[in-house]
Scaffold this motif. Sequence first.
Motif, mmCIF file in Angstrom:
data_model
loop_
_atom_site.group_PDB
_atom_site.id
_atom_site.type_symbol
_atom_site.label_atom_id
_atom_site.label_comp_id
_atom_site.label_asym_id
_atom_site.label_seq_id
_atom_site.Cartn_x
_atom_site.Cartn_y
_atom_site.Cartn_z
ATOM 1 N N ARG A 1 -24.522 12.082 -39.314
ATOM 2 C CA ARG A 1 -23.959 11.923 -37.983
ATOM 3 C C ARG A 1 -22.733 11.033 -38.077
ATOM 4 O O ARG A 1 -22.773 9.977 -38.702
ATOM 5 N N MET A 2 -21.651 11.474 -37.479
ATOM 6 C CA MET A 2 -20.428 10.684 -37.500
ATOM 7 C C MET A 2 -20.633 9.362 -36.759
ATOM 8 O O MET A 2 -21.370 9.310 -35.770
ATOM 9 N N PRO A 3 -19.996 8.291 -37.229
ATOM 10 C CA PRO A 3 -20.070 7.024 -36.502
ATOM 11 C C PRO A 3 -19.490 7.181 -35.097
ATOM 12 O O PRO A 3 -18.594 7.989 -34.874
ATOM 13 N N THR A 4 -20.020 6.426 -34.151
ATOM 14 C CA THR A 4 -19.507 6.475 -32.785
ATOM 15 C C THR A 4 -18.069 5.957 -32.754
ATOM 16 O O THR A 4 -17.794 4.873 -33.275
ATOM 17 N N PRO A 5 -17.153 6.726 -32.178
ATOM 18 C CA PRO A 5 -15.757 6.276 -32.106
ATOM 19 C C PRO A 5 -15.645 4.945 -31.355
ATOM 20 O O PRO A 5 -16.345 4.720 -30.379
ATOM 21 N N ILE A 6 -14.769 4.103 -31.841
ATOM 22 C CA ILE A 6 -14.571 2.789 -31.230
ATOM 23 C C ILE A 6 -13.496 2.876 -30.152
ATOM 24 O O ILE A 6 -12.442 3.476 -30.357
ATOM 25 N N LYS A 7 -13.786 2.291 -29.000
ATOM 26 C CA LYS A 7 -12.795 2.210 -27.935
ATOM 27 C C LYS A 7 -12.495 0.750 -27.637
ATOM 28 O O LYS A 7 -13.405 -0.083 -27.597
ATOM 29 N N ILE A 8 -11.229 0.454 -27.435
ATOM 30 C CA ILE A 8 -10.845 -0.914 -27.098
ATOM 31 C C ILE A 8 -11.528 -1.342 -25.806
ATOM 32 O O ILE A 8 -12.055 -2.452 -25.694
ATOM 33 N N GLN B 1 -5.721 0.700 -24.668
ATOM 34 C CA GLN B 1 -6.519 1.898 -24.899
ATOM 35 C C GLN B 1 -5.687 3.156 -24.714
ATOM 36 O O GLN B 1 -5.795 4.121 -25.491
ATOM 37 N N GLU B 2 -4.832 3.169 -23.708
ATOM 38 C CA GLU B 2 -3.957 4.319 -23.474
ATOM 39 C C GLU B 2 -3.027 4.543 -24.664
ATOM 40 O O GLU B 2 -2.830 5.679 -25.107
ATOM 41 N N THR B 3 -2.465 3.458 -25.171
ATOM 42 C CA THR B 3 -1.588 3.564 -26.349
ATOM 43 C C THR B 3 -2.378 4.041 -27.555
ATOM 44 O O THR B 3 -1.928 4.898 -28.322
ATOM 45 N N SER B 4 -3.571 3.493 -27.722
ATOM 46 C CA SER B 4 -4.436 3.884 -28.831
ATOM 47 C C SER B 4 -4.792 5.366 -28.761
ATOM 48 O O SER B 4 -4.770 6.076 -29.775
ATOM 49 N N GLU C 1 -3.077 7.747 -27.374
ATOM 50 C CA GLU C 1 -1.882 8.543 -27.691
ATOM 51 C C GLU C 1 -1.659 8.609 -29.194
ATOM 52 O O GLU C 1 -1.353 9.674 -29.747
ATOM 53 N N ILE C 2 -1.819 7.476 -29.859
ATOM 54 C CA ILE C 2 -1.658 7.449 -31.317
ATOM 55 C C ILE C 2 -2.691 8.340 -31.992
ATOM 56 O O ILE C 2 -2.392 9.129 -32.888
ATOM 57 N N LYS C 3 -3.948 8.232 -31.537
ATOM 58 C CA LYS C 3 -5.031 9.034 -32.124
ATOM 59 C C LYS C 3 -4.777 10.519 -31.935
ATOM 60 O O LYS C 3 -5.002 11.324 -32.849
ATOM 61 N N GLU C 4 -4.289 10.904 -30.740
ATOM 62 C CA GLU C 4 -4.010 12.311 -30.468
ATOM 63 C C GLU C 4 -2.929 12.842 -31.397
ATOM 64 O O GLU C 4 -3.027 13.954 -31.919
ATOM 65 N N ARG C 5 -1.898 12.045 -31.628
ATOM 66 C CA ARG C 5 -0.819 12.498 -32.511
ATOM 67 C C ARG C 5 -1.300 12.646 -33.956
ATOM 68 O O ARG C 5 -0.921 13.585 -34.653
ATOM 69 N N ILE C 6 -2.148 11.717 -34.392
ATOM 70 C CA ILE C 6 -2.690 11.810 -35.754
ATOM 71 C C ILE C 6 -3.583 13.039 -35.886
ATOM 72 O O ILE C 6 -3.546 13.768 -36.882
ATOM 73 N N THR C 7 -4.412 13.275 -34.851
ATOM 74 C CA THR C 7 -5.297 14.449 -34.858
ATOM 75 C C THR C 7 -4.488 15.736 -34.880
ATOM 76 O O THR C 7 -4.832 16.681 -35.595
ATOM 77 N N MET C 8 -3.417 15.787 -34.121
ATOM 78 C CA MET C 8 -2.557 16.973 -34.106
ATOM 79 C C MET C 8 -1.947 17.225 -35.474
ATOM 80 O O MET C 8 -1.802 18.384 -35.898
ATOM 81 N N SER C 9 -1.611 16.151 -36.186
ATOM 82 C CA SER C 9 -1.027 16.326 -37.524
ATOM 83 C C SER C 9 -2.043 16.950 -38.471
ATOM 84 O O SER C 9 -1.683 17.726 -39.359
ATOM 85 N N LEU C 10 -3.337 16.638 -38.295
ATOM 86 C CA LEU C 10 -4.382 17.258 -39.115
ATOM 87 C C LEU C 10 -4.500 18.745 -38.823
ATOM 88 O O LEU C 10 -4.695 19.556 -39.721
ATOM 89 N N ARG C 11 -4.410 19.089 -37.554
ATOM 90 C CA ARG C 11 -4.525 20.499 -37.162
ATOM 91 C C ARG C 11 -3.383 21.346 -37.727
ATOM 92 O O ARG C 11 -3.526 22.548 -37.924
#
Length: 201
Positions: A19-26, A184-187, A189-199
Motif C-alpha cells: 500500500r502506498m504511503p498516505t500523501p502528505i499535505k501541508i 498547499q496551493e503552491t505545493s 501546483e508543483i506536484k501536478e507539474r511533476i506528475t504531468m512530466s511523468l505522464r
Amino acid sequence: MTILHRIRIRGFMKKNVFRMPTPIKITGRTSSITNAFVNGIIPVVEPTEAEIDDALATLGMTRESICCAYCGDTCTEWDHFRPLIVDKGPTGYISEIHNLVPACGKCNQSKGNKEWKKWMYSDASLSPKTRGITDINERCRKLEVYERKYAPTKLDFVEIVGEELWEKHWNNHEKLLELMKTCQETSDEIKERITMSLRNE
C-alpha cells in the motif's frame, strides 16, 4: 509503457501486500501547529526527587516497579493526566508532577485529550478496556486516589498575560494557518507539474 503504467501494474499485482504511503499535505498539519501554539506557552515545573517518589508511592509503585498507570505495561513516558488542550485551546493546566502519571505509548496515544476514566472504560482503540486489561478497576481506584490527593495548578492565561497579548498570539496562529493554505496551493501546483512530466515520458 510509461512509468505511471508500470507503477499501476505493479500496484495491482501486489495489492494484497503493498500500500502506498498516505500523501502528505501541508494543511494536514494544522492540528500539530495548534498543539504547538498551546504547548509553546505551557509552563514546565520540574519535580523534586521526593515529589516523584511520592507520586509513584500514591500509585502503588516505586522507581523499580514503575509501569503504565493505565494498563500496567512498560512505562515509556509520563502522560498529562488532565489534558492541556481541549477544543483546540488550552485548559489552563500545566506540565507538573501533580498532573502527570507514568504511561506507555499505546495508552498515551489512545487517551489523547479525553477524560481519563471515561477513556479507560471506553471502546477506543488501544484503551485498557479494548485491550482486555484485567485489573482495570484496581487501576482506576489508584488513579482516583491520585486525583483526590493532588490538586493540579490551573491558570487563567488570559487574565495573567492580558487580552492584547493573548489575541496577538492567536492572531499569529490564524495567519500561519492561512499561510499554510497558500503553501498547499503552491505545493499542489508543483506536484501536478511533476506528475504531468511523468505522464509525458
